[in-house]
Design a protein around this motif. Structure first.
Motif, PDB file in Angstrom:
ATOM      1  N   GLU A 289      15.778 -34.542  -9.774  1.00 43.81           N
ATOM      2  CA  GLU A 289      16.451 -35.596  -8.814  1.00 43.81           C
ATOM      3  C   GLU A 289      17.049 -34.078  -8.321  1.00 43.81           C
ATOM      4  O   GLU A 289      17.209 -34.843  -6.755  1.00 43.81           O
ATOM      5  CB  GLU A 289      17.124 -36.415 -10.537  1.00 43.81           C
ATOM      6  CG  GLU A 289      16.791 -37.907  -9.947  1.00 43.81           C
ATOM      7  CD  GLU A 289      17.722 -38.662 -11.199  1.00 43.81           C
ATOM      8  OE1 GLU A 289      17.248 -38.745 -12.360  1.00 43.81           O
ATOM      9  OE2 GLU A 289      19.031 -38.264 -10.655  1.00 43.81           O
ATOM     10  N   ILE A 290      17.258 -33.235  -8.775  1.00 50.71           N
ATOM     11  CA  ILE A 290      17.877 -32.163  -8.195  1.00 50.71           C
ATOM     12  C   ILE A 290      17.181 -31.991  -6.946  1.00 50.71           C
ATOM     13  O   ILE A 290      17.567 -31.411  -6.007  1.00 50.71           O
ATOM     14  CB  ILE A 290      18.384 -31.548  -9.312  1.00 50.71           C
ATOM     15  CG1 ILE A 290      19.469 -31.942  -9.705  1.00 50.71           C
ATOM     16  CG2 ILE A 290      19.020 -29.711  -8.479  1.00 50.71           C
ATOM     17  CD1 ILE A 290      19.530 -30.504 -11.241  1.00 50.71           C
ATOM     18  N   ILE A 291      15.996 -31.599  -7.017  1.00 45.11           N
ATOM     19  CA  ILE A 291      15.175 -31.391  -6.465  1.00 45.11           C
ATOM     20  C   ILE A 291      15.543 -31.938  -4.623  1.00 45.11           C
ATOM     21  O   ILE A 291      15.040 -31.779  -3.887  1.00 45.11           O
ATOM     22  CB  ILE A 291      13.512 -31.398  -6.573  1.00 45.11           C
ATOM     23  CG1 ILE A 291      13.526 -30.053  -7.081  1.00 45.11           C
ATOM     24  CG2 ILE A 291      12.681 -30.890  -5.485  1.00 45.11           C
ATOM     25  CD1 ILE A 291      12.565 -29.504  -8.214  1.00 45.11           C
ATOM     26  N   GLU A 296      20.152 -28.657   1.771  1.00 42.63           N
ATOM     27  CA  GLU A 296      19.047 -27.558   1.940  1.00 42.63           C
ATOM     28  C   GLU A 296      19.720 -25.548   1.364  1.00 42.63           C
ATOM     29  O   GLU A 296      18.720 -25.572   1.230  1.00 42.63           O
ATOM     30  CB  GLU A 296      19.191 -27.394   4.368  1.00 42.63           C
ATOM     31  CG  GLU A 296      18.224 -28.442   4.777  1.00 42.63           C
ATOM     32  CD  GLU A 296      17.354 -28.521   4.096  1.00 42.63           C
ATOM     33  OE1 GLU A 296      16.954 -28.032   4.609  1.00 42.63           O
ATOM     34  OE2 GLU A 296      16.300 -29.630   3.849  1.00 42.63           O
ATOM     35  N   ASP A 297      20.991 -25.708   1.946  1.00 41.53           N
ATOM     36  CA  ASP A 297      21.021 -24.091   1.735  1.00 41.53           C
ATOM     37  C   ASP A 297      21.327 -24.225   0.306  1.00 41.53           C
ATOM     38  O   ASP A 297      21.967 -22.766  -0.575  1.00 41.53           O
ATOM     39  CB  ASP A 297      21.952 -23.946   2.400  1.00 41.53           C
ATOM     40  CG  ASP A 297      23.442 -24.840   2.660  1.00 41.53           C
ATOM     41  OD1 ASP A 297      22.863 -26.255   1.696  1.00 41.53           O
ATOM     42  OD2 ASP A 297      24.696 -24.359   2.448  1.00 41.53           O
ATOM     43  N   GLN A 298      21.387 -25.345  -0.618  1.00 39.39           N
ATOM     44  CA  GLN A 298      21.411 -24.887  -2.280  1.00 39.39           C
ATOM     45  C   GLN A 298      20.654 -24.056  -2.739  1.00 39.39           C
ATOM     46  O   GLN A 298      19.434 -24.871  -3.345  1.00 39.39           O
ATOM     47  CB  GLN A 298      21.772 -26.502  -2.610  1.00 39.39           C
ATOM     48  CG  GLN A 298      23.618 -26.461  -2.649  1.00 39.39           C
ATOM     49  CD  GLN A 298      23.578 -27.983  -3.527  1.00 39.39           C
ATOM     50  OE1 GLN A 298      22.681 -28.663  -3.869  1.00 39.39           O
ATOM     51  NE2 GLN A 298      25.069 -28.735  -3.241  1.00 39.39           N
ATOM     52  N   GLU A 299      20.980 -23.405  -3.689  1.00 36.54           N
ATOM     53  CA  GLU A 299      19.797 -22.391  -4.796  1.00 36.54           C
ATOM     54  C   GLU A 299      21.038 -22.764  -5.826  1.00 36.54           C
ATOM     55  O   GLU A 299      21.735 -22.308  -6.366  1.00 36.54           O
ATOM     56  CB  GLU A 299      20.096 -20.850  -4.575  1.00 36.54           C
ATOM     57  CG  GLU A 299      19.380 -21.220  -3.231  1.00 36.54           C
ATOM     58  CD  GLU A 299      19.321 -18.965  -3.183  1.00 36.54           C
ATOM     59  OE1 GLU A 299      18.100 -18.445  -4.094  1.00 36.54           O
ATOM     60  OE2 GLU A 299      19.753 -18.257  -2.469  1.00 36.54           O
ATOM     61  N   ILE A 300      19.600 -23.196  -6.622  1.00 31.96           N
ATOM     62  CA  ILE A 300      19.970 -24.124  -7.966  1.00 31.96           C
ATOM     63  C   ILE A 300      18.512 -22.556  -9.097  1.00 31.96           C
ATOM     64  O   ILE A 300      17.761 -22.573  -8.852  1.00 31.96           O
ATOM     65  CB  ILE A 300      19.010 -25.310  -8.384  1.00 31.96           C
ATOM     66  CG1 ILE A 300      19.353 -26.467  -7.042  1.00 31.96           C
ATOM     67  CG2 ILE A 300      19.399 -25.827  -9.816  1.00 31.96           C
ATOM     68  CD1 ILE A 300      20.739 -26.460  -6.830  1.00 31.96           C
ATOM     69  N   GLY A 301      19.642 -22.190  -9.886  1.00 33.90           N
ATOM     70  CA  GLY A 301      19.422 -21.886 -10.876  1.00 33.90           C
ATOM     71  C   GLY A 301      19.084 -22.197 -11.725  1.00 33.90           C
ATOM     72  O   GLY A 301      19.149 -23.953 -12.540  1.00 33.90           O
ATOM     73  N   LEU A 302      18.105 -22.097 -13.478  1.00 31.92           N
ATOM     74  CA  LEU A 302      18.102 -22.764 -14.195  1.00 31.92           C
ATOM     75  C   LEU A 302      17.748 -21.692 -15.530  1.00 31.92           C
ATOM     76  O   LEU A 302      18.030 -20.277 -15.922  1.00 31.92           O
ATOM     77  CB  LEU A 302      16.939 -23.344 -14.513  1.00 31.92           C
ATOM     78  CG  LEU A 302      15.876 -24.051 -15.702  1.00 31.92           C
ATOM     79  CD1 LEU A 302      16.899 -25.364 -14.774  1.00 31.92           C
ATOM     80  CD2 LEU A 302      15.092 -24.856 -15.152  1.00 31.92           C
ATOM     81  N   ALA A 303      18.757 -22.148 -16.620  1.00 28.14           N
ATOM     82  CA  ALA A 303      18.835 -21.099 -17.915  1.00 28.14           C
ATOM     83  C   ALA A 303      18.876 -22.506 -18.902  1.00 28.14           C
ATOM     84  O   ALA A 303      18.482 -23.184 -19.010  1.00 28.14           O
ATOM     85  CB  ALA A 303      20.181 -19.684 -17.784  1.00 28.14           C
ATOM     86  N   THR A 304      18.896 -21.768 -19.820  1.00 30.35           N
ATOM     87  CA  THR A 304      19.783 -22.627 -22.157  1.00 30.35           C
ATOM     88  C   THR A 304      20.431 -22.204 -22.185  1.00 30.35           C
ATOM     89  O   THR A 304      20.951 -21.033 -21.887  1.00 30.35           O
ATOM     90  CB  THR A 304      18.738 -22.475 -22.471  1.00 30.35           C
ATOM     91  OG1 THR A 304      18.124 -21.318 -22.817  1.00 30.35           O
ATOM     92  CG2 THR A 304      16.681 -22.981 -22.139  1.00 30.35           C
ATOM     93  N   ILE A 305      21.260 -22.660 -23.182  1.00 29.67           N
ATOM     94  CA  ILE A 305      22.371 -21.765 -23.497  1.00 29.67           C
ATOM     95  C   ILE A 305      22.110 -20.762 -24.047  1.00 29.67           C
ATOM     96  O   ILE A 305      21.404 -20.369 -25.125  1.00 29.67           O
ATOM     97  CB  ILE A 305      23.369 -23.096 -24.009  1.00 29.67           C
ATOM     98  CG1 ILE A 305      24.571 -22.742 -24.822  1.00 29.67           C
ATOM     99  CG2 ILE A 305      22.791 -23.456 -25.330  1.00 29.67           C
ATOM    100  CD1 ILE A 305      25.704 -23.600 -25.244  1.00 29.67           C
ATOM    101  N   PRO A 306      22.553 -19.715 -23.932  1.00 31.20           N
ATOM    102  CA  PRO A 306      23.090 -18.246 -24.679  1.00 31.20           C
ATOM    103  C   PRO A 306      23.542 -18.190 -26.133  1.00 31.20           C
ATOM    104  O   PRO A 306      24.667 -18.344 -25.514  1.00 31.20           O
ATOM    105  CB  PRO A 306      23.486 -17.022 -23.782  1.00 31.20           C
ATOM    106  CG  PRO A 306      24.430 -17.941 -22.501  1.00 31.20           C
ATOM    107  CD  PRO A 306      24.070 -19.592 -22.748  1.00 31.20           C
ATOM    108  N   LEU A 307      22.778 -18.793 -26.634  1.00 27.68           N
ATOM    109  CA  LEU A 307      23.763 -19.088 -28.419  1.00 27.68           C
ATOM    110  C   LEU A 307      22.868 -18.880 -29.538  1.00 27.68           C
ATOM    111  O   LEU A 307      21.618 -18.824 -29.651  1.00 27.68           O
ATOM    112  CB  LEU A 307      24.391 -20.304 -28.087  1.00 27.68           C
ATOM    113  CG  LEU A 307      25.036 -20.302 -29.664  1.00 27.68           C
ATOM    114  CD1 LEU A 307      26.168 -20.813 -29.731  1.00 27.68           C
ATOM    115  CD2 LEU A 307      24.926 -22.350 -29.447  1.00 27.68           C
ATOM    116  N   GLY A 308      23.740 -17.693 -30.398  1.00 26.12           N
ATOM    117  CA  GLY A 308      22.706 -17.174 -31.497  1.00 26.12           C
ATOM    118  C   GLY A 308      21.244 -16.685 -31.103  1.00 26.12           C
ATOM    119  O   GLY A 308      21.181 -16.219 -29.974  1.00 26.12           O
TER     120      GLY A 308
END
Lengths: 427, 295, 290
Positions: A289-291, A296-308
């Motif tokens: 959906e996001i893609i 056009e100019d939005q740069e999307i990054g991906l991560a998981t929660i930095p925890l533990g």
């Protein structure tokens, strides 16, 4: 209910209609079928018409009839939210379809205990030998040593999608490495007057499936839910409470939009794409959906929660089909034939091509994949698997958890109270 | 002298007339203000829905309350094709109409006997029928499925028609009985003298007199059937026999990110209901417009 | 009332509706009643548990909460829908310009799909960009702003307003048709006696349609106790059960929690509560038996 990871796939309406028309006068799951050498199998699937992964799945399902003369498939799809109502009613009437979509763990268990689904251990090797699925892929569908369904894709339910530009405006050129840094990021975003994380929890499942399944796991470890079921551990244990406290903390520091309990998961993605918020947490399904809808100019990054200490992502297998145990042997054979034919390399490839995560590395022209999807595959492979709560808990316990999490965001329940309420429900 | 007396009196009358006139005017203005406010409140969602049916989904999420940036017609085409509105529409009309006919005809006949005659067990039958008003239909889904299975009419139009009749009968009988019992009993006495049979009296005296109430009952029945979802979901699995609410749900699933397309589908479905309402409403107020010549 | 010499004709008139109603209305609810004494997940065999489901219901705080919410729906509907519907019917039961237009508008919400109603009202109530909060802001009433559906204290009231709005048209149309049955002569005679508008309404119109008003009240109560669609689509009973009503709770227990026995017990309780409430109402209002 109706959580998103249970979403995938359905029949193209036209195809299903054509087939439905043919079967209009026949008894769908009746015992007949031997009349003229052609076996008719009814196949039920929860529908999400219009999604690319469904199109891919059904494209293949609908090819089945063209390639088989002795088995004809009668495909029937129901909107995802209503599939369970329909299937459960039919089950109560003792009239399940011949082959149908099932969900792992707690939802499969009552079907197995009632003897309504057929074990498929004898054909499991078909996938293990070809390397399409691993032993572990069947775990969630294995109850008391028997396997009951074949899945195709894995379904990681926790990712953080972030807007790179907005993060760097708040002084973060990369995603924080630890929890302290994550909290700092939230404060910095607030200073910039943007909502740090959009959350749409009106359906109740986002906090459960996307948040707590991963967050609690970082404290409790992956065996927690099993241990609770066996009575070895409790929801009142400090590890689980710590997980709840993370959500409480985020909520108290106003990391979320104020309308979190009244908007749904679609609207939270909308908010994120319109740059009202800098991050959104959602499962792998949100990527398509996001893609598709980002500017056009939005740069999307991906991560998981930095925890533990551990890096884990809650994950489950999806798009699984099982066979009705109450049909003739002839039909059972046909149904197994169908499963072997359907869950084949082509299906894995097609689904991966549209951004679903599949357990094996099927050959794919990787260059055609969106970078976000590639990143998602890498993150999933790096992380340990954690169970998804609603794939493991009984429906009523899960319901309680979802309501308690809503109460938590309203300040009406404390983590300790929630632990006690859940433990009470278990006992 | 006479003239002297007469003059002020005349002036007073004129005055009073003028006052009454302005009073009436004021009241009329007030009435219209209320009605216009009411119109805004009631029509807003419709207006909003139709307006958004012409937007692209991006336009919609950026600007849900404004007019469309560009007027797009594709949504309607999508709705018609994807939601397969043509077939579902036919099914809905067929099931709805047959159910309404049975329910209204048999309900009116029952109401006639229950309101115009005295017989043993009458109160019991009336109470028994009216209890149906209280049954929460979702409670009957599973039993209904099993029942239909045993009767062998799953996946036929009858699987919907019968429950629709059964669950609309109570409100129909309840409403019509209360109307029919309000007529003075002299109404049909002369007809009885003339030797007319009971069914004849029902058909040619009672039924025409109850026309506004019947029209109301038809509207209520039809709207209930038109929007019914739960039975349609469970009792019909064959897509060729499904009704509109299911088609729209399919469509909603197809366009989870696309509210405008959904709005277009809903707009298409709304049109016939409004036309139907207008036709029926004419029946309700016909007596009014015929009789009230003075206004 | 007439006494009929040939009762078989009555039988003939009643037999069709009674059969359909018995088979497709009463039998299913009796089966539900039977299920309500069982523990059953819909797949495995049932087991008899006596009245345990009912005991559970009475000890279930969510059930009581949903009952409270249901009673609020009944109150709001009876005190909101009926007077407004009646007022509108009186106002539009005459020849004024545009009456036909206004009558259609009055009925409109009843025919709009619940989905549209819920999407629009959710946007109206939205705490961040919602129409209502914006309106309050611009009129200087900003201090009244609320997180309407998100705050458990206000959520049910926000829902109540929407419910009243949705069904006013139904009672409007019922009253409108009732007004047509008042004999013109009665009103004309009163007019000749010099009775004013108000006098006519209180002394002639209202007494003539008294029966229908009572019918409307009973319909309103029974309808309110069965309320399901709007809440299910708009809030699913949330947040944290704060807008749960009996029917939504019953549905989620049955089809999502897979407790058919418990769900059936809840639906029997809905029926029983409605019956009690309606009996009380009709006693209090002294309905004349027909």
């Amino acid at each position: 209910m109706g959580s998103r990871w249970k979403k995938p796939v359905a029949a193209s309406l036209a195809g299903a209609l054509a087939l439905g028309g043919l079967a209009a006068c026949g008894n769908e799951s009746g015992s007949g079928g031997g009349d003229d050498d052609v076996i008719t199998l009814s196949y039920w699937k929860s529908a999400d018409t219009g999604r690319p992964d469904f199109e891919a799945f059904m494209k293949i399902v609908n090819k089945f009839n063209d390639e088989h003369e002795d088995i004809q498939l009668d495909v029937n799809t129901t909107p995802n939210d209503d599939y369970r109502t329909r299937l459960n009613t039919r089950a109560a009437g003792g009239d399940l379809p011949d082959v149908f979509q099932v969900w792992p763990g707690a939802e499969l268990r009552p079907l197995v205990e009632a003897g309504a689904v057929e074990p498929i251990d004898d054909i499991e090797d078909h996938w293990l030998d070809s390397g399409l699925l691993e032993e572990g892929s069947f775990d969630e569908f294995t109850i008391e040593d028997n396997t009951y369904a074949v899945p195709v894709n894995s379904n990681p339910t926790h990712f953080i999608y972030y807007n790179k530009e907005m993060l760097s405006e708040a002084g973060h050129d990369s995603f924080p490495e630890d929890y302290e840094g994550f909290l700092q990021l939230i404060e910095d975003l607030k200073d910039e007057d943007v909502t740090p994380i959009s959350l749409g929890n009106s359906g109740g499942w986002v906090l459960q499936s996307v948040y707590i399944s991963t967050i609690a796991d970082r404290f409790t470890g992956p065996d927690f839910l099993e241990d609770v079921e066996n009575g070895d551990r409790k929801f009142t244990d400090p590890e689980f409470i710590q997980g709840l406290e993370v959500i409480e903390e985020l909520n108290n520091m106003e990391a979320f939009n104020t309308d979190l309990n009244t908007i749904d998961s679609m609207q939270m993605i909308d908010q994120f794409l319109q740059e009202e918020s800098a991050m959104v947490m959602d499962g792998n399904w949100a990527a398509t959906e996001i893609i598709e809808n980002k500017q056009e100019d939005q740069e999307i990054g991906l991560a998981t929660i930095p925890l533990g200490e551990r890096n884990s992502i809650s994950n489950t297998m999806g798009s699984a089909s099982a066979i009705n145990s109450d049909i003739s042997d002839e039909k059972k054979e046909a149904a197994k034939e169908f499963l072997k034919w359907l869950y084949n390399e082509e299906l894995f490839e097609e689904l991966q091509a549209v951004g679903r995560i599949v357990p094996t590395n099927v050959e794919n022209p990787n260059d055609e994949l969106d970078p976000l999807i590639k990143e998602m595959m890498e993150l999933t492979q790096e992380a340990e698997n954690a169970p998804v709560y609603d794939a493991t808990l009984t429906p009523s316990l899960n319901d309680e958890l979802e309501n308690q999490l809503q109460a938590l965001t309203l300040g009406e329940a404390t983590p300790e109270e929630i632990g006690e309420a859940l433990q009470k429900e278990v006992e | 002298m006479m003239g002297n007396k007469a003059e002020p009196r005349e002036a007073a009358t004129v005055d009073r007339d003028a006052v009454a006139k302005t009073k009436r005017k004021l009241r009329r203005t007030l009435v219209y203000i209320i009605l216009i406010l009411f119109t805004i409140v009631n029509a807003y969602p419709i207006f909003w829905m139709i307006m958004n049916a012409f937007k692209t989904s991006q336009d919609f999420s950026l600007n849900p309350f404004g007019l469309p940036a560009n007027w797009v017609f594709e949504n309607f085409q999508d709705a018609w094709v994807t939601a397969n509105i043509g077939t579902f529409f036919f099914n809905s009309v067929l099931v709805g109409a047959v159910a309404v006919l049975i329910s209204i005809f048999s309900g009116a006949l029952a109401a006639y006997f229950l309101s115009r005659f005295e017989f043993r067990g009458k109160k019991f039958i009336y109470g028994f029928l009216v209890i149906g008003l209280l049954i929460p239909i979702h409670a009957t889904l599973v039993p209904m499925y099993i029942l239909m299975q045993n009767l062998g009419i799953l996946n036929t139009y009858w699987a919907l028609i019968f429950p629709y009749v059964a669950f609309n009968l109570p409100i129909t009988v309840f409403l019509l009985t209360s109307f029919m019992s309000s007529f003075p009993k002299e109404m049909e006495e002369s007809a009885i003298m003339d030797g007319c049979g009971v069914f004849r009296i029902f058909w040619s005296i009672i039924l025409p007199m109850t026309r506004p109430a019947i029209a109301t009952a038809v509207i209520i029945n039809f709207i209930n059937n038109w929007n019914e979802f739960a039975f349609a979901l469970v009792l019909i699995s064959d897509e060729a026999l499904q009704t509109l609410p299911l088609g729209l749900a399919n469509f909603a699933g197809a366009y989870t990110t696309n509210y405008p397309a959904q709005m277009a589908g809903l707009t298409l479905v709304l049109v016939p209901t409004i036309i139907f309402y207008l036709l029926m409403e004419k029946q309700i107020v016909e007596g009014m417009t015929q009789g009230a010549v003075k206004g | 009332m007439h006494l009929l010499r040939s009762p078989w004709k009555i039988g003939l008139g009643l037999v069709l509706p009674l059969i359909i109603y018995m088979v497709f209305g009463i039998i299913p609810i009796f089966i539900s009643f039977y299920y309500s004494f069982m523990a059953w997940d819909g797949f495995s065999a049932m087991s008899f548990v006596g009245i345990e489901n009912y005991i559970t219901a009475f000890q279930d705080s969510t059930f009581w909460l949903s009952l409270r919410n249901n009673i609020l729906v009944v109150l709001a509907s009876v005190l909101g829908q009926i007077p407004i519907g009646l007022g509108l019917a009186l106002l539009l039961n005459r020849k004024i310009k545009g009456a036909k237009f206004f009558r259609t508008i009055g009925f409109l919400p009843v025919v709009i799909s619940t989905v549209v109603i819920s999407i629009t009202w959710r946007m109206i109530y939205n705490s961040e960009q919602g129409l209502l909060n914006n309106l309050l802001e611009t009129t200087g009433l900003g201090f009244l702003q609320q997180n309407w559906l998100g705050d458990p204290d206000s959520a049910i009231f926000a829902i109540l307003i929407t419910i009243v709005w949705q069904f006013v048209g139904l009672y409007f149309i019922i009253f409108l048709s009732a007004l047509q049955t008042i004999p013109k002569e009665l009103l004309e005679a009163a007019e000749l006696d010099g009775a004013g508008e108000w006098h006519k309404i209180v002394h002639i119109t209202l007494p003539s349609i008294r029966n229908v008003i009572l019918v409307a009240i009973v319909l309103c109560i029974s309808g309110s106790l069965k309320t399901f669609d709007l809440i299910y689509v708009m809030t699913q009973g949330g947040p944290a059960h704060s807008t749960e009503v009996m029917a939504t709770y019953m549905y989620s227990e049955t089809f999502e929690g897979l407790s058919y026995g418990y769900g059936s017990a809840l639906s029997i309780l809905i029926l029983v509560f409605s019956l009690i409430l309606i009996l009380i109402t009709t006693k209090v209002m002294g309905v004349k038996r027909t």
